[in-house]
Write an enzyme that holds these catalytic residues in place. Structure first.
Site, PDB file in Angstrom:
ATOM      1  N   THR A 118       0.722  -1.236  -0.064  1.00  0.00           N
ATOM      2  CA  THR A 118      -0.081   0.069  -0.194  1.00  0.00           C
ATOM      3  C   THR A 118       1.006   1.146  -0.003  1.00  0.00           C
ATOM      4  OG1 THR A 118      -0.007   0.025   2.423  1.00  0.00           O
ATOM      5  CG2 THR A 118      -1.918  -1.049   1.411  1.00  0.00           C
TER       6      THR A 118
ATOM      7  N   GLU B 279      -5.711  -3.817   0.577  1.00  0.00           N
ATOM      8  CA  GLU B 279      -5.988  -4.967   1.600  1.00  0.00           C
ATOM      9  C   GLU B 279      -7.150  -5.753   1.481  1.00  0.00           C
ATOM     10  OE1 GLU B 279      -5.249  -1.737   2.137  1.00  0.00           O
ATOM     11  OE2 GLU B 279      -3.983  -1.496   3.630  1.00  0.00           O
TER      12      GLU B 279
ATOM     13  N   LYS C 281     -13.430  18.326  11.044  1.00  0.00           N
ATOM     14  CA  LYS C 281     -14.334  18.448  12.107  1.00  0.00           C
ATOM     15  C   LYS C 281     -14.516  19.705  12.607  1.00  0.00           C
ATOM     16  CE  LYS C 281     -12.133  14.132  14.046  1.00  0.00           C
ATOM     17  NZ  LYS C 281     -10.913  13.693  13.474  1.00  0.00           N
TER      18      LYS C 281
ATOM     19  N   TRP D  91     -18.789  16.308  11.941  1.00  0.00           N
ATOM     20  CA  TRP D  91     -17.972  15.934  10.662  1.00  0.00           C
ATOM     21  C   TRP D  91     -18.593  16.124   9.516  1.00  0.00           C
ATOM     22  CZ3 TRP D  91     -16.112  10.090  11.739  1.00  0.00           C
ATOM     23  CH2 TRP D  91     -15.389  10.121  12.855  1.00  0.00           C
TER      24      TRP D  91
HETATM   25  P1  ADP Z   1      -3.570   3.258  -1.769  1.00  0.00           P
HETATM   26  O1  ADP Z   1      -2.453   2.444  -1.846  1.00  0.00           O
HETATM   27  O2  ADP Z   1      -3.722   4.526  -2.441  1.00  0.00           O
HETATM   28  O3  ADP Z   1      -3.992   3.540  -0.385  1.00  0.00           O
HETATM   29  P2  ADP Z   1      -5.950   1.730  -2.220  1.00  0.00           P
HETATM   30  O4  ADP Z   1      -6.398   1.176  -3.431  1.00  0.00           O
HETATM   31  O5  ADP Z   1      -5.720   0.632  -1.258  1.00  0.00           O
HETATM   32  O6  ADP Z   1      -4.684   2.369  -2.477  1.00  0.00           O
HETATM   33  O7  ADP Z   1      -6.722   2.779  -1.439  1.00  0.00           O
HETATM   34  C1  ADP Z   1      -8.039   2.491  -0.875  1.00  0.00           C
HETATM   35  C2  ADP Z   1      -8.746   3.557  -0.314  1.00  0.00           C
HETATM   36  O8  ADP Z   1      -9.300   4.207  -1.500  1.00  0.00           O
HETATM   37  C3  ADP Z   1      -9.849   3.155   0.208  1.00  0.00           C
HETATM   38  O9  ADP Z   1      -9.679   2.926   1.696  1.00  0.00           O
HETATM   39  C4  ADP Z   1     -10.761   4.505   0.120  1.00  0.00           C
HETATM   40  O10 ADP Z   1     -10.477   5.373   0.888  1.00  0.00           O
HETATM   41  C5  ADP Z   1     -10.202   4.926  -1.223  1.00  0.00           C
HETATM   42  N1  ADP Z   1     -11.384   4.507  -2.206  1.00  0.00           N
HETATM   43  C6  ADP Z   1     -11.335   3.630  -2.864  1.00  0.00           C
HETATM   44  N2  ADP Z   1     -12.478   3.450  -3.927  1.00  0.00           N
HETATM   45  C7  ADP Z   1     -13.116   4.357  -3.484  1.00  0.00           C
HETATM   46  C8  ADP Z   1     -14.296   5.170  -3.777  1.00  0.00           C
HETATM   47  N3  ADP Z   1     -15.098   4.527  -4.931  1.00  0.00           N
HETATM   48  N4  ADP Z   1     -15.065   6.301  -3.297  1.00  0.00           N
HETATM   49  C9  ADP Z   1     -14.110   6.566  -2.426  1.00  0.00           C
HETATM   50  N5  ADP Z   1     -12.922   6.501  -1.920  1.00  0.00           N
HETATM   51  C10 ADP Z   1     -12.418   5.123  -2.631  1.00  0.00           C
END
Ligand code: ADP
Length: 547
Positions: free
Chosen positions: A185, A330, A439, A444
């Protein structure tokens, strides 16, 4: 009492075997890094995957070893998905968009034994090489004619390696829980952490990806994943396409609107998948050139929220249904996909949009719940929002080499780091990353909601909302905007536009116009960098509040 069904292991090699047997002549089309379009079939892909296995064996790679790639979506990368995992070794897809120091950290942490690299990344590699500690062999993913000289003259040539082998090989059988691939990640805080997928989790996730209310893949589809194979296995499409027998189109290094359109049109692509920033480029291109997408019937959008204006543009202007998808590295990565239910089909479009703009319903296999700060479960009423927790067979149980310690909460729940609502129809909506929520006076504000509204203004190309310190309210939203080229729009106009669409206390206190919004290596808005840039920003309302 145990069931009496055969205990055949769920192995990734069975996917390519299936495709090569039942979809023998179905094509994989690639825009190569060298330039020309390349075509071959699932049958040939399997032959070459087996040769890749043998070639890697000869270089000393065996079960459990990590094999790194720095590669685009191409047929060679596809072969390695099966050639490496098929033998029980671990395919480690590195993200070339990271800084060289980060790539080196990750490759060293994973102890990659062999590194296979596309020609595009030769300049990157020259700086990277002195930092790599475990890589014994460097292979360039090209043919002899394109091999570079200079510092890389000693690198091995992928096509030469394959040419030296035959495909007489039976895939080995082993425990289905064996690790198959590794993806770090991006780690916006702390060091990147490795998510280690297994054969069982990957096969189950691929089956889920094929389901009708997920990507709905079939042998009648032609699928083009714009989402990179170095980011969570191209959202599983690298496996789901051969599993369903769909034709696969791989766009290589060229992801601009014109290049993607050329493949979508020329190859009659029916389904695609990518992050919103990529689709912005395509939509912009289609509009400018007056093009249509007659073959395409759906696209998945995820990685960041798909704004309603983008969903509407695809659906109304081009007849392409948007599948809003959410997940994370994950989670292999698929968690939810947005499809309407039968009884919603006759709703007016605005009411359908209420559901389409949400991130979708949980996929069978992914359990979800939202909890408050104390861990108490919150109602599924579409209003209460809390920390989104997930559980399931393709969700991580811990990071590679134990980084980050025990990541599971009581009863095995994994905290996604997202804040979300769940409604009584089963749809989930992300309101924010937990670390990005604003916040204001103890309440929120969802930055995603405000951003979605702002990009609905015709002059706005991109929008980001961050919290800025405020003497009375703790934090108040600042809206950062990139205007569309050649278009004028000012702050009062933006605020007027938002005023009719947002609760009064959600309205940004100020608007800042910038030339560019920074993005992470996976195409998300880099809120950390924006917050740093605006950390001393004084909101006009801050002065008034102090009076
Ligand atoms: P990175 O390595 O950039 O974290 P990930 O693909 O693992 O890449 O990122 C996951 C995160 O991306 C999610 O936990 C969420 O916050 C965001 N995310 C993924 N898809 C969406 C979506 N459709 N709308 C909003 N947020 C999203």
């Amino acid at each position: 009492m145990l069931g009496l069904m055969q205990n055949r292991p769920l192995l990734i090699s069975t996917i390519i075997d299936y495709a090569a047997t039942y979809h023998r002549a179905t094509e994989i089309v690639t825009r190569t890094v060298e330039g020309p379009i390349h075509r071959y079939t699932y049958e040939t892909a399997r032959t070459r995957a087996k040769r890749a296995t043998k070639a890697l064996n000869r270089l000393g790679v065996g079960p459990g070893d990590r094999v790194g790639t720095l590669a685009w979506n191409t047929h060679r990368h596809f072969e390695l998905y099966f050639g490496v995992s098929g033998m029980g070794a671990i395919l480690h897809t590195l993200n070339p968009r990271l800084f060289p120091e980060q790539i080196a950290y990750i490759a060293n942490h994973a102890e990659d034994k062999v590194l296979l690299v596309d020609l595009t990344f030769v300049p990157l590699l020259e700086g990277l090489l002195p930092l790599l500690k475990s890589v014994a062999h460097l292979v360039l993913l090209t043919d002899r004619a394109h091999m570079p000289g200079g510092k890389l003259a000693k690198a091995l040539c992928y096509e030469d390696l394959l040419a030296a082998e035959d495909d007489r090989l039976d895939w080995p059988e082993f425990d289905e829980r064996t690790a198959s691939s590794l993806c770090y990640t991006s780690g916006t805080t702390g060091n990147p952490k490795g998510v280690l997928y297994g054969h069982r989790s990957t096969v189950l996730h691929s089956m889920a990806a094929c389901m009708t209310d997920v990507f709905g893949l079939s042998a009648r589809d032609c699928i083009l994943p714009v989402v990179p194979m170095f980011h969570a296995n191209a959202w599983g499409i690298a496996y789901a396409a051969p599993m369903s027998g769909a034709k696969l189109v791989l766009p290589g290094p060229k992801l601009d609107g014109a290049s993607v359109y050329e493949l979508l049109d020329g190859e009659r692509v029916t389904m695609s998948a990518g992050v919103p920033t990529v689709w912005l480029m395509l939509l912009d291109y289609l509009k400018r050139e007056g093009k249509q997408l007659p073959h395409m019937n759906r696209t998945a959008i995820g990685g960041s929220a798909a704004p309603p204006s983008m969903i509407e543009a695809f659906e109304k202007d081009y007849g392409v249904t948007v599948i809003h998808a959410w997940g994370m590295t994950e989670m292999s990565p698929l968690g939810t996909t947005g499809h309407l239910k039968g009884q919603m089909r006759d709703l007016p479009y605005e009411q359908q949009m209420h559901y389409k703009a949400k991130q979708g319903r949980g996929i069978c296999g992914v359990e979800m719940r939202i909890v408050d700060d104390a861990g108490k479960e919150l109602p599924r009423d579409g209003k209460a929002f809390g920390h989104l927790m997930v559980r399931g067979p393709w969700i991580t149980a811990g990071y590679f080499k134990g980084e980050g310690g025990n990541v599971l909460h009581e009863d095995g729940w994994f905290d996604t780091g997202d804040v979300a609502t769940l409604d009584d129809e089963g749809y989930m909506q992300i309101t924010d990353r937990a670390k990005d929520v604003i916040k204001s006076g103890g309440e929120w504000i969802s930055s995603i909601d405000v951003e979605n509204m702002a990009v609905g203004h015709p002059a706005v190309a991109e929008a980001a909302v961050i919290g800025v310190a405020h003497p009375k309210w703790d934090e108040r939203p600042l809206l950062v905007i990139v205007r569309k080229p050649g278009v004028e729009v000012d702050k009062p106009e933006i605020l007027r536009f938002l005023a009719s669409r947002l609760a009064k206390w959600w309205l940004p206190d100020d608007v800042a116009f910038v030339d560019e919004i920074p993005h992470t290596a996976t195409g998300k808005i880099q809120k950390v960098a924006l917050r740093e840039r605006f950390k001393d920003y004084v909101l006009p309302s801050a002065g008034r509040a102090a009076d």
